[in-house]
Design a protein around this motif. Structure first.
Motif, PDB file in Angstrom:
ATOM      1  N   PRO A  63       0.720  -1.242   0.002  1.00 12.76           N
ATOM      2  CA  PRO A  63       0.073   0.126  -0.153  1.00 12.76           C
ATOM      3  C   PRO A  63       0.730   1.213  -0.002  1.00 12.76           C
ATOM      4  CG  PRO A  63      -0.702  -1.673   1.819  1.00 12.76           C
ATOM      5  CD  PRO A  63       0.555  -2.198   1.017  1.00 12.76           C
ATOM      6  N   MET A  64       0.356   2.483  -0.377  1.00 13.22           N
ATOM      7  CA  MET A  64       0.738   3.681  -0.358  1.00 13.22           C
ATOM      8  C   MET A  64       2.368   3.820  -1.188  1.00 13.22           C
ATOM      9  SD  MET A  64      -0.169   4.973   3.445  1.00 13.22           S
ATOM     10  CE  MET A  64       0.746   3.550   4.432  1.00 13.22           C
ATOM     11  N   ARG A  65       2.332   2.940  -2.280  1.00  9.83           N
ATOM     12  CA  ARG A  65       3.308   2.979  -2.955  1.00  9.83           C
ATOM     13  C   ARG A  65       4.815   2.835  -2.162  1.00  9.83           C
ATOM     14  NH1 ARG A  65       2.113   7.667  -7.235  1.00  9.83           N
ATOM     15  NH2 ARG A  65       0.109   6.690  -8.299  1.00  9.83           N
ATOM     16  N   LEU A  66       4.772   1.875  -1.410  1.00  6.01           N
ATOM     17  CA  LEU A  66       5.925   1.610  -0.562  1.00  6.01           C
ATOM     18  C   LEU A  66       6.727   0.387  -1.051  1.00  6.01           C
ATOM     19  CD1 LEU A  66       4.283   1.968   3.286  1.00  6.01           C
ATOM     20  CD2 LEU A  66       5.877   3.563   1.880  1.00  6.01           C
ATOM     21  N   GLY A  67       6.773   0.196  -2.301  1.00  2.08           N
ATOM     22  CA  GLY A  67       7.298  -0.768  -2.797  1.00  2.08           C
ATOM     23  C   GLY A  67       6.671  -2.010  -2.891  1.00  2.08           C
ATOM     24  N   THR A  68       7.558  -3.096  -3.157  1.00  3.23           N
ATOM     25  CA  THR A  68       6.591  -4.636  -3.314  1.00  3.23           C
ATOM     26  C   THR A  68       6.760  -5.552  -2.075  1.00  3.23           C
ATOM     27  OG1 THR A  68       8.266  -5.402  -4.891  1.00  3.23           O
ATOM     28  CG2 THR A  68       6.826  -4.220  -5.834  1.00  3.23           C
ATOM     29  N   MET A  69       6.368  -6.584  -2.086  1.00  4.83           N
ATOM     30  CA  MET A  69       6.830  -7.676  -1.237  1.00  4.83           C
ATOM     31  C   MET A  69       6.882  -8.867  -2.364  1.00  4.83           C
ATOM     32  SD  MET A  69       4.155 -10.351   1.265  1.00  4.83           S
ATOM     33  CE  MET A  69       3.603 -10.870   0.103  1.00  4.83           C
ATOM     34  N   ALA A  70       8.294  -9.316  -2.111  1.00  5.43           N
ATOM     35  CA  ALA A  70       8.803 -10.477  -2.798  1.00  5.43           C
ATOM     36  C   ALA A  70       8.156 -11.718  -2.094  1.00  5.43           C
ATOM     37  CB  ALA A  70      10.065 -10.487  -3.036  1.00  5.43           C
ATOM     38  N   TYR A  71       7.802 -12.600  -2.806  1.00  6.37           N
ATOM     39  CA  TYR A  71       7.085 -14.027  -2.253  1.00  6.37           C
ATOM     40  C   TYR A  71       7.854 -15.088  -2.922  1.00  6.37           C
ATOM     41  CZ  TYR A  71       3.575 -17.264  -0.939  1.00  6.37           C
ATOM     42  OH  TYR A  71       2.809 -18.268  -0.885  1.00  6.37           O
ATOM     43  N   ILE A  72       8.228 -16.235  -2.150  1.00  6.37           N
ATOM     44  CA  ILE A  72       8.545 -17.332  -2.977  1.00  6.37           C
ATOM     45  C   ILE A  72       7.730 -18.514  -2.128  1.00  6.37           C
ATOM     46  CG2 ILE A  72      10.469 -19.067  -3.402  1.00  6.37           C
ATOM     47  CD1 ILE A  72      12.389 -17.007  -3.131  1.00  6.37           C
ATOM     48  N   PRO A  73       6.792 -19.219  -2.946  1.00 11.23           N
ATOM     49  CA  PRO A  73       6.012 -20.014  -2.533  1.00 11.23           C
ATOM     50  C   PRO A  73       6.267 -21.452  -2.831  1.00 11.23           C
ATOM     51  CG  PRO A  73       5.094 -19.225  -4.505  1.00 11.23           C
ATOM     52  CD  PRO A  73       6.399 -18.455  -4.194  1.00 11.23           C
ATOM     53  N   PHE A  74       6.631 -22.094  -1.731  1.00 17.26           N
ATOM     54  CA  PHE A  74       7.086 -23.768  -1.820  1.00 17.26           C
ATOM     55  C   PHE A  74       8.122 -23.973  -2.771  1.00 17.26           C
ATOM     56  CE2 PHE A  74       3.102 -23.789   0.023  1.00 17.26           C
ATOM     57  CZ  PHE A  74       2.717 -24.897   1.012  1.00 17.26           C
ATOM     58  N   GLY A  75       9.194 -23.052  -2.644  1.00 15.87           N
ATOM     59  CA  GLY A  75      10.459 -23.169  -3.546  1.00 15.87           C
ATOM     60  C   GLY A  75      11.416 -22.555  -2.960  1.00 15.87           C
ATOM     61  N   GLY A  76      12.310 -22.171  -3.843  1.00 16.50           N
ATOM     62  CA  GLY A  76      13.738 -21.841  -3.581  1.00 16.50           C
ATOM     63  C   GLY A  76      14.545 -23.247  -3.361  1.00 16.50           C
ATOM     64  N   TYR A  77      15.028 -23.659  -4.242  1.00 15.04           N
ATOM     65  CA  TYR A  77      15.677 -24.856  -4.532  1.00 15.04           C
ATOM     66  C   TYR A  77      17.138 -24.992  -4.629  1.00 15.04           C
ATOM     67  CZ  TYR A  77      10.766 -25.995  -5.811  1.00 15.04           C
ATOM     68  OH  TYR A  77       9.381 -26.170  -5.726  1.00 15.04           O
ATOM     69  N   VAL A  78      17.704 -25.782  -3.974  1.00 15.05           N
ATOM     70  CA  VAL A  78      19.271 -26.098  -4.201  1.00 15.05           C
ATOM     71  C   VAL A  78      19.606 -27.482  -4.504  1.00 15.05           C
ATOM     72  CG1 VAL A  78      20.038 -24.127  -2.869  1.00 15.05           C
ATOM     73  CG2 VAL A  78      19.878 -26.378  -1.721  1.00 15.05           C
ATOM     74  N   THR A  79      20.692 -27.743  -4.999  1.00 12.42           N
ATOM     75  CA  THR A  79      21.272 -29.230  -5.105  1.00 12.42           C
ATOM     76  C   THR A  79      22.412 -29.490  -4.374  1.00 12.42           C
ATOM     77  OG1 THR A  79      22.419 -28.497  -7.066  1.00 12.42           O
ATOM     78  CG2 THR A  79      20.261 -29.422  -7.441  1.00 12.42           C
ATOM     79  N   ALA A  80      22.756 -28.468  -3.547  1.00 10.17           N
ATOM     80  CA  ALA A  80      23.612 -28.748  -2.360  1.00 10.17           C
ATOM     81  C   ALA A  80      23.573 -27.490  -1.685  1.00 10.17           C
ATOM     82  CB  ALA A  80      25.324 -28.734  -3.084  1.00 10.17           C
ATOM     83  N   ASP A  81      23.668 -27.770  -0.208  1.00 10.64           N
ATOM     84  CA  ASP A  81      23.501 -26.738   0.821  1.00 10.64           C
ATOM     85  C   ASP A  81      24.499 -25.438   0.646  1.00 10.64           C
ATOM     86  OD1 ASP A  81      21.466 -28.063   2.025  1.00 10.64           O
ATOM     87  OD2 ASP A  81      22.716 -28.836   3.742  1.00 10.64           O
ATOM     88  N   GLU A  82      25.734 -25.680   0.286  1.00  9.70           N
ATOM     89  CA  GLU A  82      26.425 -24.724   0.045  1.00  9.70           C
ATOM     90  C   GLU A  82      26.093 -23.740  -1.166  1.00  9.70           C
ATOM     91  OE1 GLU A  82      28.486 -28.178  -2.022  1.00  9.70           O
ATOM     92  OE2 GLU A  82      27.314 -27.833  -0.328  1.00  9.70           O
ATOM     93  N   GLN A  83      24.928 -23.872  -1.810  1.00 14.04           N
ATOM     94  CA  GLN A  83      24.482 -23.102  -2.887  1.00 14.04           C
ATOM     95  C   GLN A  83      23.452 -21.997  -2.343  1.00 14.04           C
ATOM     96  OE1 GLN A  83      22.594 -25.991  -5.176  1.00 14.04           O
ATOM     97  NE2 GLN A  83      24.646 -26.654  -6.260  1.00 14.04           N
TER      98      GLN A  83
END
Length: 337
Positions: A63-83
């Motif tokens: 609201p009030m042109r305060l920018g945005t909310m970024a949202y990652i639903p059920f994701g954010g994937y890596v194939t190794a923890d160091e990533q």
């Protein structure tokens, strides 16, 4: 190496990842982009250019042109923890381009897997979730007889009745989606929850059916009595929305169509069926209150509890703050709602 993967590259990565989820497919980003969100993707690639980590990110104006909310639903994937560090840095850069004041991450469900240390990554537990954090998961890896045996007696009886009432179960074609959306309006009014506008379900059908979803309808004497929208990625299916008529409820079409959804998922090789959304309460409180409550998700818990599943809570929602001042205002707004 960081890049923006094409829809085809991204979907190929999601579909082969053990935590791949329908809400991370490019089609979900396309759907939400028509209803108030923007979508973007970011990938961490190896020296050969193969995607090894990544996320699809949705952005919604504050609201009030305060920018945005970024949202990652059920994701954010890596194939190794160091990533993880490289992924979150890449997400931050993309979020900055979209004017995000903070990132909300809903990692999803962890059963037998290692749960990441969200706080050590720079996240704090969020005061607000987007997806329902509590659900019921059904094990559908066994025979149909075994699946039925885990249900309570009332649910088994109603399924069997639904199969004896001359009800035809069909996978909807685009022209039949409108009949489902009419039922969604009826169901939302009856159970006191909000539903999407008809065009949302039409586009959802266009984007996901038949590759990753089915809209299954129960038809009796030319009238649609119930329907379920079921999705699947990997070995898990999600029953994300369902609807039923106020007439001929004695025919138990809502039980029959749900059983058809389970059979559809099982035929695709799924082992788990997510009933998608119950009240966010411990199981003992759910059992103590469901006969007295009908508001919100309480109205559907009584139905979902009978299918023999396990109550599981997701990892919830976690926020990474980019702009502390705006995030502080967001927390105040949430607290006073």
């Amino acid at each position: 190496m960081i890049n923006t993967p094409t829809a085809e590259e991204w979907d190929a990565f999601v579909l082969q990842h053990p935590r791949g989820h329908i809400l991370q497919l490019s089609a979900w980003g396309d759907l939400k982009s028509q209803y108030g969100w923007d979508a973007d993707r970011v990938a961490v690639c190896n020296a050969n250019g193969d995607v090894v980590a990544g996320a699809q990110i949705l952005f919604r104006p504050l609201p009030m042109r305060l920018g945005t909310m970024a949202y990652i639903p059920f994701g954010g994937y890596v194939t190794a923890d160091e990533q993880w560090p490289a992924l979150w840095q890449a997400v931050r850069e993309v979020s900055k381009k979209h004017g995000a004041a903070f990132l909300k991450w809903e990692p999803g469900f962890y059963t037998d897997e290692h749960v990441p240390d969200f706080a050590a990554m720079g996240f704090k537990e969020s005061p607000q979730t987007v997806q329902p954090p509590n659900t019921i998961m059904l094990d559908i890896s066994d025979s149909e007889d075994d699946i039925l045996a885990r249900m309570n007696q009332g649910t088994r009886r109603k399924i069997r009745k639904s199969l004896k009432n001359d009800i035809a179960y069909i996978e909807a074609v685009p022209e039949q989606v409108a009949q489902f959306t009419d039922l969604m309006q009826v169901t939302g009014e009856r159970n006191d929850f909000g539903v999407h506008e008809p065009s949302y379900y039409a586009l959802q059908h266009q984007l996901f059916v038949p590759d990753h979803a089915a809209l299954i309808l129960a038809q009796h004497e030319g009238e649609i009595l119930a329907g379920v929208f079921v999705f699947a990625v990997g070995d898990t299916a999600q029953y994300i929305s369902g609807a039923s008529s106020n007439v001929n409820r004695n025919l138990m079409a809502s039980y029959g169509v749900q059983w058809q959804g389970i059979q559809w998922a099982k035929a695709r090789g799924c082992h788990t069926y997510d009933m998608w959304g119950i009240p966010d309460e411990p199981e003992d409180q759910l059992e103590a209150q469901f006969q007295e409550r009908s508001d919100g998700l309480w109205g559907v818990y009584g139905f979902k509890r009978g299918w023999g599943g396990q109550v599981i809570r997701s990892a919830g929602a976690w926020d990474m703050v980019y702009n502390p001042l705006i995030y502080g205002a967001y927390k105040v707004a949430i607290a006073v709602r």
